[in-house]
Design a protein around this motif. Sequence first.
Motif, PDB file in Angstrom:
ATOM      1  N   ALA A 165      -2.752   3.821  10.575  1.00  0.00           N
ATOM      2  CA  ALA A 165      -1.644   3.419   9.705  1.00  0.00           C
ATOM      3  C   ALA A 165      -0.592   2.656  10.511  1.00  0.00           C
ATOM      4  O   ALA A 165      -0.080   1.618  10.071  1.00  0.00           O
ATOM      5  N   THR A 169       0.276  -1.329   9.991  1.00  0.00           N
ATOM      6  CA  THR A 169       1.645  -1.634   9.558  1.00  0.00           C
ATOM      7  C   THR A 169       2.354  -2.515  10.579  1.00  0.00           C
ATOM      8  O   THR A 169       3.055  -3.465  10.210  1.00  0.00           O
ATOM      9  N   ILE A 172       1.089  -6.081  10.199  1.00  0.00           N
ATOM     10  CA  ILE A 172       1.576  -6.749   8.980  1.00  0.00           C
ATOM     11  C   ILE A 172       3.058  -7.083   9.127  1.00  0.00           C
ATOM     12  O   ILE A 172       3.516  -8.171   8.749  1.00  0.00           O
ATOM     13  N   PHE A 222       9.919  -2.827   5.405  1.00  0.00           N
ATOM     14  CA  PHE A 222       8.958  -2.653   6.497  1.00  0.00           C
ATOM     15  C   PHE A 222       9.582  -1.813   7.609  1.00  0.00           C
ATOM     16  O   PHE A 222       8.933  -0.955   8.200  1.00  0.00           O
ATOM     17  N   ILE A 225       9.587   1.737   6.581  1.00  0.00           N
ATOM     18  CA  ILE A 225       8.241   2.334   6.607  1.00  0.00           C
ATOM     19  C   ILE A 225       7.771   2.522   8.056  1.00  0.00           C
ATOM     20  O   ILE A 225       7.185   3.546   8.405  1.00  0.00           O
TER      21      ILE A 225
ATOM     22  N   LEU B 106       0.988   3.973   4.723  1.00  0.00           N
ATOM     23  CA  LEU B 106       0.103   2.807   4.863  1.00  0.00           C
ATOM     24  C   LEU B 106      -0.028   2.076   3.531  1.00  0.00           C
ATOM     25  O   LEU B 106       0.059   0.839   3.471  1.00  0.00           O
ATOM     26  N   GLY B 108       2.162   2.049   1.244  1.00  0.00           N
ATOM     27  CA  GLY B 108       3.461   1.410   1.020  1.00  0.00           C
ATOM     28  C   GLY B 108       3.579   0.103   1.791  1.00  0.00           C
ATOM     29  O   GLY B 108       4.068  -0.895   1.259  1.00  0.00           O
ATOM     30  N   ALA B 109       3.131   0.116   3.046  1.00  0.00           N
ATOM     31  CA  ALA B 109       3.225  -1.101   3.869  1.00  0.00           C
ATOM     32  C   ALA B 109       2.370  -2.216   3.282  1.00  0.00           C
ATOM     33  O   ALA B 109       2.814  -3.366   3.181  1.00  0.00           O
ATOM     34  N   LEU B 110       1.138  -1.863   2.885  1.00  0.00           N
ATOM     35  CA  LEU B 110       0.255  -2.891   2.309  1.00  0.00           C
ATOM     36  C   LEU B 110       0.844  -3.422   1.001  1.00  0.00           C
ATOM     37  O   LEU B 110       0.864  -4.632   0.757  1.00  0.00           O
ATOM     38  N   ASN B 112       3.946  -3.423   0.121  1.00  0.00           N
ATOM     39  CA  ASN B 112       5.161  -4.187   0.426  1.00  0.00           C
ATOM     40  C   ASN B 112       4.805  -5.636   0.736  1.00  0.00           C
ATOM     41  O   ASN B 112       5.462  -6.566   0.250  1.00  0.00           O
TER      42      ASN B 112
END
Lengths: 463, 191
Positions: A165, A169, A172, A222, A225, B106, B108-110, B112
């Motif tokens: 994860a 993240t 991205i 981001f 998160i 994860l 949430g990030a995708l 977003n």
Amino acid sequence: MRDPMPTEGGLPALTAQQITTDITKTLFRLPSKEWHAAFTLAQALAALLFISVACYVVEGYGIFGTNQPVNWGNDITTYIFWIGIAVAGTLVSAILFLFRQRWRTAVNRSTESMTVIAIQIAGLFPLIHTGRPWVDFWLMPYPNDRHLWPNFKSAIVWDVFALTAYALTSMIFWYFGLIPDFATIRDRSKHPVHRAVYSVLALGWRGGAGDWQHYERAYAQFAWIATPLVLGMHSTIAILAAIGKVPGWHTTIFAPYFVSGAIYGGLGMALVFLIPMRSLLGLKQYITIDHLERLAKIMLGCGLMVCYVYISEYFAAWYSNSPYERGQYLFRMHGNYAWAFWTMMTCNMGIIQLLWFRAVRRSLIGLMLVGIAVNVGMWFERFVIIALSLMHDHMPSAWDNAYVFTGFDWMILVGSFGVFLTLLMAFSRIIPMVSIAELKADLLAPGHDQAPHAGNGEGHGHG
Amino acid sequence: MGDQPISVAGYFHSHAGFLAAARAAVADKHQPQAFTPYPVHGLDAILGIKRSLIGRPVLGIILIGFCIGLHMTWYTMSQSWPLNVGGKPYFAWQTFMVVSLETGLLFGALANFVLAAHFCRLFPAPFTRLPNPRMSDDTFTLVLPVRLAADSELLSAWLSGHGAAEVEVFPAAAAASAPEHAPEPVEAAHG
């Protein structure tokens, strides 16, 4: 721009066009011979890792020095080392963003890139450590033909999820921050191939006012998160060790200890590559000594937390009255790997104290040397925690079974630095190593405090 | 019809001048659209752009991801193949919190990224060209839609009068033949 920012020290005022030119100039030039030489050397070092892995796939895990009881050796030590490097990048890109530390703009792209590279290197090591990397996909929960699932009660599987994860993240988040800059490069590209590649990467970004609204909101999200992800990820690794009944591991302080240590080591690495990078890429006026000094101050704060934990561990071992706990810490100081322990203490508790002196914090050579020392110290810290704890566990008959690095261990360790250097040098040729849009918003927007700490006259501070 | 102007763009090199022109364009009911090389704070308030609501669906997807993670651990550990680990309960929810939280974040990030790409109208576009390459560098752009053909000259003069360094008129034909060359003026005209 007709209304550029005022600057101190009589330097010419920055304009948006100049910022773009300065940051992107290396992207449109052929690299120098020196760069090629350095890149070749980095690739040669990286090759050591791949050769070592190839031999391991052919020969098996026995080529490494791990044994019983030291069944976590170089691979897990180096894994946690690189995870720590990644954590510091997220601190700069996400946590400092949430704390509205505008000075981070100068260094966030380069440290994010460091995160993306370090997390990929780190991810290799547990995959190697499994012994049969070709079936590593068994770690993922999928409906397989044996109707088996990973054991979600195992902290190892927690780590798989936490790392996956976090890695996804981070990548991205890093790419998302690059989109407006890719658009800027797209519009400056002369070569049709460059233009096509950067057009794809920019995803058709146009910079509409509404687009920026959504973009900035999503960027902040981001950060929100990534922050629990990074803290959770390294805490999970810490718990993975802490729930083991190994003397030296079984302690509740491990999660904050690992996180502060990770930031500490990662900032050391950031200093080590930022100092030459700002010169080589001509970014001295954007990444100033003021930024490096702030990184050094955070590093000192984290270093002091690490010092506190070292002392606290010794106190807890003594206070526990457990002969194995006490024996573990005495073994670290006086055992056959005492040199590793004292290297760690010298670097992490001794050399870091130099940062109390402003002259050292504002000296590039001083920062570089302290950064290198911190990296050495933090690698040895993980080695001491992992390998030395296992060397001196609850089974005295195993205590003499020394752990010795093989040539393949050295290759995989040195090779990981080669991969890091190779990717960092490659990134510096294809992406802007300072965030163009963020820097412009920070430096050029009217009403922003534009040069609060450019007191040395070396560059354009912002913060 | 093909040469009929549909929008006029004014390019500003001054941050302050651009904001003043945007304010004036709104006051004069020109329904402007703005493009900037970097986020200009205060511009959304001038143009009446509402706060982005991208946070709500992302929060929802984080919660859905968390539930999926929890369901996955419950199903695999207590339904599909109950695994007795040291006599502990099959569904020990505390031990599944890490996996559930990581799955939620994860997701949430995708989400977003996907939602931001959707709201910002992003998609890999190899032939994207902005009408002026400096729009992503140092130039602020104000686009005014043209309702009547005769208005284009008036709007051009208006933009020049409000400090635009350059003015460009976009005909419908150019936009129709290569929409990626002038994507926004088309949208401005229709919307």
